[in-house]
Enzyme design. Structure first.
Site, PDB file in Angstrom:
ATOM      1  N   GLU A 154     -11.346   5.458   5.174  1.00 32.82           N
ATOM      2  CA  GLU A 154     -10.806   6.508   6.058  1.00 32.82           C
ATOM      3  C   GLU A 154     -11.816   6.900   7.132  1.00 32.82           C
ATOM      4  OE1 GLU A 154      -7.897   7.769   6.414  1.00 32.82           O
ATOM      5  OE2 GLU A 154      -6.829   7.227   4.593  1.00 32.82           O
TER       6      GLU A 154
ATOM      7  N   TYR B 292       0.839  -1.204   0.000  1.00 31.82           N
ATOM      8  CA  TYR B 292       0.000   0.000   0.000  1.00 31.82           C
ATOM      9  C   TYR B 292       0.874   1.254   0.000  1.00 31.82           C
ATOM     10  CZ  TYR B 292      -3.237   3.590   1.480  1.00 31.82           C
ATOM     11  OH  TYR B 292      -3.948   4.757   1.535  1.00 31.82           O
TER      12      TYR B 292
ATOM     13  N   TRP C   7      -4.505   2.971  10.630  1.00 34.87           N
ATOM     14  CA  TRP C   7      -4.742   2.675   9.222  1.00 34.87           C
ATOM     15  C   TRP C   7      -4.412   1.215   8.924  1.00 34.87           C
ATOM     16  CZ3 TRP C   7      -7.570   3.880   5.423  1.00 34.87           C
ATOM     17  CH2 TRP C   7      -7.269   3.473   4.123  1.00 34.87           C
TER      18      TRP C   7
END
Ligand SMILES: [Zn+2]
Length: 204
Positions: free
Chosen positions: A54, A32, A62
């Site tokens: 998000e 990512y 995250w």
């Protein structure tokens, strides 16, 4: 980059210099970081997917959300904003039982209203891409790695709140701006830092 990188994706190379916070033990996170984070996103599907992820991330790491990405994709109709915007109370019950996602009732309830707000923005601006990138006239903004909110994220959060979007505080929206590539926060020493990229990569 040289042509040699064609055969081997960057995330399989542990020796590359990367952002200091990155956990190299999680391959999905490295991939990512290398291939998605802080790279300009313009397609509506990606911008909506990141919008969902998000807003669920608010208050969590995250990495936690990234590890649940496939579960979210299954639960959220492959991030089809039209489908999500049409959901009602029975879907909230289903999502509260959906395997692998965050079972936070207020966030789940908000996700449906947020999908409707996302669609309203698409109607008003022609695309969410046009709305989002309009905040910087289409130009990515370079930020120091330790910045967690700025005037841009404040403005985006305020505007979205006025449109009824929930869980879109300035810190969360700063994270979204990074994810969408409107803000670039790579460490200056990271191989993904714009200063270190070849002009051909920067436009990829
Ligand atoms: Zn980096």
């Amino acid at each position: 980059m040289s042509t040699a990188t064609k055969e081997r994706p960057s995330w399989e190379d542990a020796t590359l210099p990367r952002c200091s916070w990155l956990k190299l033990s999680n391959p999905a996170y490295v991939r990512y970081h290398d291939a998605e984070w802080c790279r300009p996103h313009h397609d509506e599907g990606s911008l909506y997917e990141l919008f969902v992820l998000e807003l669920f991330q608010a208050g969590l790491s995250w990495e936690t959300i990234l590890n649940k990405r496939d579960a979210f994709r299954s639960a959220y109709a492959s991030f089809d904003v039209d489908a999500v915007a049409s959901w009602g109370p029975s879907d909230i019950d289903r999502l509260m039982q959906a395997p692998g996602i965050i079972h936070h009732r207020r966030k789940i309830e908000a996700s449906i209203g947020n999908a409707r707000a996302f669609k309203a923005i698409q109607r008003e601006y022609g695309s969410f891409d046009a709305y989002l990138w309009g905040f910087t006239d289409g130009t990515p903004l370079r930020c120091a790695p330790n910045v967690t909110r700025n005037e841009l994220s404040d403005a985006l959060a305020t505007d979205l709140k006025g449109r009824g979007v929930a869980f879109a505080g300035s810190v969360t929206m700063f994270s979204y701006l990074q994810a969408a590539g409107v803000v670039n926060s790579h460490d200056p020493a990271c191989f993904c830092a714009p200063e270190r990229m070849q002009p051909t990569d920067a436009h990829a």
